[in-house]
Design an enzyme around this catalytic site. Structure first.
Site, short mmCIF file in Angstrom:
data_model
loop_
_atom_site.label_atom_id
_atom_site.label_comp_id
_atom_site.label_asym_id
_atom_site.label_seq_id
_atom_site.Cartn_x
_atom_site.Cartn_y
_atom_site.Cartn_z
N VAL A 152 0.84 -1.20 0.00
CA VAL A 152 0.00 0.00 0.00
C VAL A 152 0.87 1.25 0.00
O VAL A 152 0.60 2.21 -0.72
CB VAL A 152 -0.96 0.00 1.21
CG1 VAL A 152 -1.74 1.31 1.28
CG2 VAL A 152 -1.93 -1.17 1.11
N TYR A 153 1.93 1.23 0.79
CA TYR A 153 2.81 2.39 0.86
C TYR A 153 3.50 2.63 -0.47
O TYR A 153 3.54 3.76 -0.97
CB TYR A 153 3.84 2.19 1.98
CG TYR A 153 4.71 3.39 2.20
CD1 TYR A 153 4.17 4.59 2.67
CD2 TYR A 153 6.07 3.35 1.93
CE1 TYR A 153 4.96 5.70 2.87
CE2 TYR A 153 6.88 4.46 2.13
CZ TYR A 153 6.31 5.63 2.61
OH TYR A 153 7.10 6.73 2.80
N ALA A 154 4.02 1.58 -1.07
CA ALA A 154 4.69 1.73 -2.37
C ALA A 154 3.71 2.25 -3.42
O ALA A 154 4.04 3.12 -4.23
CB ALA A 154 5.29 0.40 -2.82
N SER A 156 1.06 4.06 -2.95
CA SER A 156 0.70 5.46 -2.71
C SER A 156 1.78 6.41 -3.21
O SER A 156 1.49 7.47 -3.77
CB SER A 156 0.43 5.70 -1.22
OG SER A 156 1.62 5.64 -0.44
#
Length: 259
Positions: A152-154, A156
């Site tokens: 999810v972080y990547a 975003s």
């Protein structure tokens, strides 16, 4: 012409370094953060410039709307979308509230704040929009050996790269520019707040990230990568992106056809 900058996530790390540098350059500031005490400390420490402190949580719709109103109503010269949250863990293990927080802070908030600010900037014929992403935005093709898990972080951060590049093209000739900054690991409390120990890993200073960003603006770079010595590496990535985009056809590719 206004000399006003709005910085989110301004009470620590890269955001604080940006706020300090802009204050030193005599910009008036709107600083956004969740910690009112830290906001007040910054205001008290910078009596020579006008600083307005806005306590807002950009993981919430209310916080985003509050800051978006400032972006729309104030004559911003610079918008820095810096607020961040990580929550590094495999998607299956990521609680829904944490997934929502990452997407709200790193996708929804920058999108809506930029949307609120860009119209006024275009009318005034001047403005700079800077979003802080990271080199993890380019880590999608990495195999299973690369840790920590962070889908999810990547994703975003990859959004911030794509929207900044596309927005830059939309704004051509308006006097407004869009940029995204992609540092590697930076010496801030960001990772330790997520329970990650990166003390043994070489890290760039937040001040160096700011220095690289300001120089990148002078160079006209849309994607600013403070730790990448060979700019050609990025150019190769973007040329390959365009080649793949241009290589599409309405005909089904041979490899997908039945034997």
């Amino acid at each position: 012409m206004s000399n006003l900058a709005l910085v989110t996530g301004a009470t620590s790390g890269i955001g604080l370094a940006f706020a300090e540098r802009l204050a030193a350059d005599n910009h008036d500031l709107i600083i956004v953060g969740r910690n009112q005490d830290r906001l007040d400390e910054f205001v008290a420490a910078h009596p020579k410039v006008k600083v307005r402190a806005v306590a807002a949580d950009l993981s919430t719709p209310e916080g985003i709307d509050t800051v978006a109103a400032y972006c729309a109503d104030e004559p911003l010269e610079i918008l820095i979308n810096n607020a961040g949250v990580a929550h590094y863990m495999p998607l299956a293990d990521l609680p829904a509230d944490k997934a929502r927080e990452v997407v709200n802070v790193k996708v929804l908030a920058p999108t809506l704040l930029t949307r609120a600010a860009v119209g006024g900037m275009q009318q005034r014929g001047k403005g700079t929009i800077i979003s802080i992403a990271g080199m993890i935005a380019f880590s999608g093709p990495a195999g299973p050996a690369v840790m920590p898990r962070r889908a999810v972080y990547a994703g975003s951060l990859a959004h911030l790269v794509a929207i900044s590049q596309t927005l830059s093209a939309e704004l051509e000739g308006t006097g407004v520019t869009a940029h995204v900054v992609c540092p590697g690991i930076v010496a801030t409390a960001f990772h330790s707040s997520q329970g990650l120990d990166v003390s043994a890993v070489p890290r760039m200073s937040a001040d160096d990230v700011v220095t690289a960003t300001l120089r990148g603006l002078e160079l006209g770079e849309v994607v600013i990568a403070p730790g990448v010595e060979d700019r050609g590496l990025l150019d190769t990535v973007f040329e390959a992106d365009l080649a793949a985009f241009g290589g599409q056809s309405p005909e089904l590719a041979t490899r997908y056809r039945s034997n």
